[in-house]
Write an enzyme that holds these catalytic residues in place. Sequence first.
Site, short mmCIF file in Angstrom:
data_model
loop_
_atom_site.label_atom_id
_atom_site.label_comp_id
_atom_site.label_asym_id
_atom_site.label_seq_id
_atom_site.Cartn_x
_atom_site.Cartn_y
_atom_site.Cartn_z
N ASN A 1 -89.53 188.67 -12.03
CA ASN A 1 -88.95 187.35 -12.27
C ASN A 1 -89.11 186.58 -10.95
O ASN A 1 -88.45 186.89 -9.97
CB ASN A 1 -87.49 187.51 -12.65
CG ASN A 1 -86.74 186.22 -12.89
OD1 ASN A 1 -85.53 186.20 -12.90
ND2 ASN A 1 -87.43 185.11 -13.11
N GLN B 1 -88.51 180.18 -11.67
CA GLN B 1 -87.48 179.29 -11.15
C GLN B 1 -87.83 178.78 -9.76
O GLN B 1 -88.43 179.52 -8.95
CB GLN B 1 -86.11 179.99 -11.06
CG GLN B 1 -85.35 180.11 -12.36
CD GLN B 1 -85.67 181.39 -13.08
OE1 GLN B 1 -86.19 182.35 -12.49
NE2 GLN B 1 -85.36 181.45 -14.36
N ASN C 1 -85.07 175.78 -13.57
CA ASN C 1 -86.00 176.52 -14.41
C ASN C 1 -87.36 175.84 -14.44
O ASN C 1 -87.51 174.68 -14.05
CB ASN C 1 -85.45 176.64 -15.83
CG ASN C 1 -84.43 177.76 -15.96
OD1 ASN C 1 -84.36 178.65 -15.11
ND2 ASN C 1 -83.63 177.73 -17.00
N CYS D 1 -78.48 182.68 -11.48
CA CYS D 1 -79.66 183.53 -11.64
C CYS D 1 -79.45 184.77 -10.80
O CYS D 1 -79.46 184.71 -9.57
CB CYS D 1 -80.93 182.79 -11.22
SG CYS D 1 -82.43 183.81 -11.39
N ASN E 1 -73.80 181.77 -16.37
CA ASN E 1 -74.59 181.02 -17.34
C ASN E 1 -74.43 181.68 -18.71
O ASN E 1 -73.95 182.81 -18.82
CB ASN E 1 -76.06 180.89 -16.90
CG ASN E 1 -76.73 182.24 -16.69
OD1 ASN E 1 -76.15 183.29 -16.91
ND2 ASN E 1 -77.97 182.21 -16.25
N HIS F 1 -75.00 183.47 -22.40
CA HIS F 1 -75.87 184.46 -23.03
C HIS F 1 -75.34 184.85 -24.41
O HIS F 1 -74.12 184.91 -24.61
CB HIS F 1 -75.95 185.74 -22.19
CG HIS F 1 -76.70 185.58 -20.91
ND1 HIS F 1 -78.02 185.94 -20.77
CD2 HIS F 1 -76.31 185.11 -19.71
CE1 HIS F 1 -78.41 185.69 -19.53
NE2 HIS F 1 -77.39 185.19 -18.86
N ASN G 1 -79.29 181.71 -23.31
CA ASN G 1 -80.21 182.80 -23.01
C ASN G 1 -80.06 183.86 -24.09
O ASN G 1 -78.94 184.22 -24.46
CB ASN G 1 -79.88 183.40 -21.64
CG ASN G 1 -80.09 182.41 -20.52
OD1 ASN G 1 -81.20 182.05 -20.18
ND2 ASN G 1 -78.99 181.94 -19.93
N GLU H 1 -85.39 183.59 -21.79
CA GLU H 1 -84.58 182.81 -20.87
C GLU H 1 -84.73 181.32 -21.15
O GLU H 1 -85.86 180.81 -21.25
CB GLU H 1 -85.00 183.12 -19.43
CG GLU H 1 -84.07 182.57 -18.38
CD GLU H 1 -84.34 183.15 -17.00
OE1 GLU H 1 -83.64 182.73 -16.07
OE2 GLU H 1 -85.23 184.00 -16.86
N CYS I 1 -84.22 189.59 -16.05
CA CYS I 1 -83.17 188.57 -15.96
C CYS I 1 -81.90 189.27 -15.51
O CYS I 1 -81.32 190.08 -16.26
CB CYS I 1 -82.96 187.89 -17.32
SG CYS I 1 -81.66 186.64 -17.33
N GLY I 2 -81.48 188.98 -14.29
CA GLY I 2 -80.31 189.65 -13.74
C GLY I 2 -79.03 189.33 -14.47
O GLY I 2 -78.24 190.22 -14.78
N GLY J 1 -78.88 188.29 -17.51
CA GLY J 1 -79.03 188.89 -18.83
C GLY J 1 -78.67 190.36 -18.84
O GLY J 1 -78.03 190.86 -19.78
#
Length: 269
Positions: A13, A47, A65, A74, A149, A151, A182, A200, A209-210, A212
Amino acid sequence: MRIAFTKMHGLGNDFIVLDTRETALPALAPESVRALADRTRGIGCDQLIVLEGDPEATVRMRIYNADGGEVEACGNAARAIGLLLGEPATIATAGGTIATTPEANGVSVDMGEPRFEWDAIPLAYAMDTLVMPVGWDMLEQPVAVNVGNPHVVFFVDDADAVPLETLGPEIERDPLFPRRINVNVASVAGRHTLHLRVWERGVGLTRACGTGACATAVAAMRRGLVERHVTVHLPGGPLAIAWGEDGRITMTGPATEAFRGSFEWGDYA
């Protein structure tokens, strides 16, 4: 105007990092972000990360993004910036302040406490976020989690079998999610192991995706599918996620500096 950058990634990523703490940037428009993120005509990234000074933290991290939109958090970028700083640090983000600590096997990040209230995700209307009474084709009854964020997490028998490239954008932009979402699809491989793929928002399919991984681990823990410390395997590699009794999530994994360079601002403005 020549701008220096650092190219970094966390499990594939990848990020363009611009440090503006000493040299201010001109106004950053969405079209400039998209141009820089373009993998054939620009530098290329998932990103764009802009570092700024902050009176209450080591640094402030702003996250854009690849589609040009600014987002709140992120996890992989947090590890990358933790590596760049090279010492224990606090990083202010739009999703809250997080703490990073370099370790022998990468960088550990205190991601804070997850949120589960429907209006904290946010959703368009009230519903149970542990077993959401909604579905899209083969994906049904997800868990919703905000870890800085938003999810949604779907548990399936085989995460690799889900056509996420088709369902991901449909779910991301569903009216149920006013800030978009997400999309995570995960399969449980044991009490300490999860396999995860992520669509994402504003990026698409990503190798890692951390946030995520954090959201998926916590969702699985809430449902009693795994223990409080798990390894989440993503296409780019594994992350260790722990949800402590104090309610805070810790994520540990590698980060890498790929190269450094510079570009002419006018070429992307």
